[in-house]
Motif scaffolding. Structure first.
Motif, PDB file in Angstrom:
ATOM      1  N   MET A 114      44.998  49.184 -37.289  1.00 39.68           N
ATOM      2  CA  MET A 114      44.516  50.087 -36.241  1.00 39.68           C
ATOM      3  C   MET A 114      45.003  49.618 -34.872  1.00 39.68           C
ATOM      4  O   MET A 114      45.468  50.404 -34.051  1.00 39.68           O
ATOM      5  CB  MET A 114      42.993  50.067 -36.255  1.00 39.68           C
ATOM      6  N   LEU A 115      44.919  48.311 -34.648  1.00 40.80           N
ATOM      7  CA  LEU A 115      45.342  47.751 -33.361  1.00 40.80           C
ATOM      8  C   LEU A 115      46.870  47.819 -33.215  1.00 40.80           C
ATOM      9  O   LEU A 115      47.385  48.112 -32.141  1.00 40.80           O
ATOM     10  CB  LEU A 115      44.839  46.308 -33.216  1.00 40.80           C
ATOM     11  N   ASN A 148      39.319  44.457 -45.559  1.00 43.74           N
ATOM     12  CA  ASN A 148      38.766  45.219 -44.432  1.00 43.74           C
ATOM     13  C   ASN A 148      39.462  44.829 -43.130  1.00 43.74           C
ATOM     14  O   ASN A 148      39.776  45.673 -42.295  1.00 43.74           O
ATOM     15  CB  ASN A 148      37.263  44.967 -44.314  1.00 43.74           C
ATOM     16  N   GLU A 149      39.712  43.531 -42.994  1.00 43.10           N
ATOM     17  CA  GLU A 149      40.344  43.042 -41.772  1.00 43.10           C
ATOM     18  C   GLU A 149      41.751  43.607 -41.585  1.00 43.10           C
ATOM     19  O   GLU A 149      42.186  43.848 -40.458  1.00 43.10           O
ATOM     20  CB  GLU A 149      40.420  41.518 -41.852  1.00 43.10           C
ATOM     21  N   VAL A 185      41.611  46.835 -39.684  1.00 45.31           N
ATOM     22  CA  VAL A 185      41.412  46.669 -38.231  1.00 45.31           C
ATOM     23  C   VAL A 185      42.735  46.231 -37.587  1.00 45.31           C
ATOM     24  O   VAL A 185      43.139  46.775 -36.556  1.00 45.31           O
ATOM     25  CB  VAL A 185      40.293  45.636 -37.933  1.00 45.31           C
ATOM     26  N   SER A 186      43.420  45.279 -38.207  1.00 46.23           N
ATOM     27  CA  SER A 186      44.715  44.821 -37.662  1.00 46.23           C
ATOM     28  C   SER A 186      45.689  45.987 -37.548  1.00 46.23           C
ATOM     29  O   SER A 186      46.389  46.122 -36.543  1.00 46.23           O
ATOM     30  CB  SER A 186      45.351  43.757 -38.557  1.00 46.23           C
ATOM     31  N   GLU A 220      36.909  38.699 -33.638  1.00 45.36           N
ATOM     32  CA  GLU A 220      37.677  39.900 -33.267  1.00 45.36           C
ATOM     33  C   GLU A 220      39.172  39.581 -33.292  1.00 45.36           C
ATOM     34  O   GLU A 220      39.583  38.445 -33.050  1.00 45.36           O
ATOM     35  CB  GLU A 220      37.238  40.399 -31.886  1.00 45.36           C
TER      36      GLU A 220
END
Ligand code: R5P
Length: 278
Positions: free
Chosen positions: A64-65, A57-58, A61-62, A36
């Motif tokens: 988004m955070l 893909n990662e 997520v990064s 995570e």
């Protein structure tokens, strides 16, 4: 106003900060043992220019955070490479329209979204706040007044090569596929003779490198002196760079995805666009 560098675009973000005269916010990216991601942004401002290429893909997520950390501020989002743009419609019943899903997420946070050469007009249609910047003039400038022939790998991307070639002030053409019989397809430049010439193939994306490898083999067997491949987005999946080097192709790309071959910067284009909207 500050520039917030995402973890996939630290070099481009600092170039943009330098050109716009903005400071970089301090960011921390960490990964927990289970994979995570942890993100922290310190010293942000009321308006933040977030720079993050969506090349994995990662990276989504990064981002988004990162957006969550800046939730109370105005966000100008710079996505130099907009991944997932190739699935821009439902090709088969029941499929996710990937770029639509991404557009919904990004638009819920950003006041404006800047990107460079999004894959298609159809992909761009899923956004309301998008500014699509064309890097072709910058690519053209890199080859200005060099004795080269610019080629697009197909007729579909001929308009792109035309823009680059006009700035470079060189000849241009496209590669045409002709079916000879059921098993043979011949590829050749539509009108120009490449014998003894330095050829530059211009594309928006190099992903597996398959398109360029096929074209380069034909051009070299037709007597081209050298073949370079220049692209906006160096996705370079599945050892593409090795495959291209093995057939003698030098790859040059912009820094929308930061790679060893990123020799042309789109920072100035993005900085100018930021200046125009602020
Ligand atoms: C196609 O529409 C694009 O312009 C590129 O030609 C394509 O994405 C290149 O893919 P690959 O490097 O896998 O042949």
């Amino acid at each position: 106003m500050k520039v917030v560098a995402g973890n996939t675009s630290p070099i481009l973000a600092s170039r943009i900060a330098k050109l716009t005269g903005l400071k970089l916010a301090k960011t921390t990216f960490k990964k927990f043992p289970d994979g995570e991601i942890y993100v922290r942004v310190e010293d942000w401002d009321g308006v933040n220019v977030v720079v993050q290429s969506l090349s994995s893909n990662e990276s989504i997520v990064s981002l988004m955070l990162l957006l969550d950390a800046l939730n109370d501020t105005e966000i100008i989002l710079v996505i130099p490479y907009m991944g997932y743009a190739r699935q821009d419609k439902m090709f088969n019943k029941g499929e996710a329209v990937s770029i639509r899903a991404l557009a919904k997420l990004l638009e819920s946070y950003a006041s404006k979204i800047l990107t460079v050469n999004i894959h298609s007009k159809d992909a761009a249609k899923h956004f309301r706040k998008l500014i699509n910047i064309d890097a072709m003039p910058t690519i053209g400038k890199h080859f200005e007044n060099q004795d080269v022939v610019m080629l697009s790998p197909d007729y579909g991307s001929y308009e792109r090569v035309k823009v680059a070639a006009k700035v470079a002030n060189c000849e241009f053409d496209y590669l045409e596929k002709n079916r000879i019989d059921a098993e043979t397809v011949e590829i050749a430049p539509k009108k120009l003779n490449v014998e003894g010439r330095d050829v530059v193939i211009v594309d928006d994306i190099i992903s597996t490198g398959g398109t360029i490898v096929e074209a380069a083999k034909v051009l070299l067997s037709n007597g081209a002196k050298s073949v370079k491949a220049v692209c906006v987005h160096a996705v370079l999946a599945n050892y593409a760079l090795n495959k291209l080097q093995n057939v003698g192709v030098e790859v040059i790309a912009t820094d929308t995805i930061e790679r060893i071959v990123s020799k042309i910067s789109v920072a100035e284009l993005i900085a100018n666009s930021i200046d125009q909207i602020t």
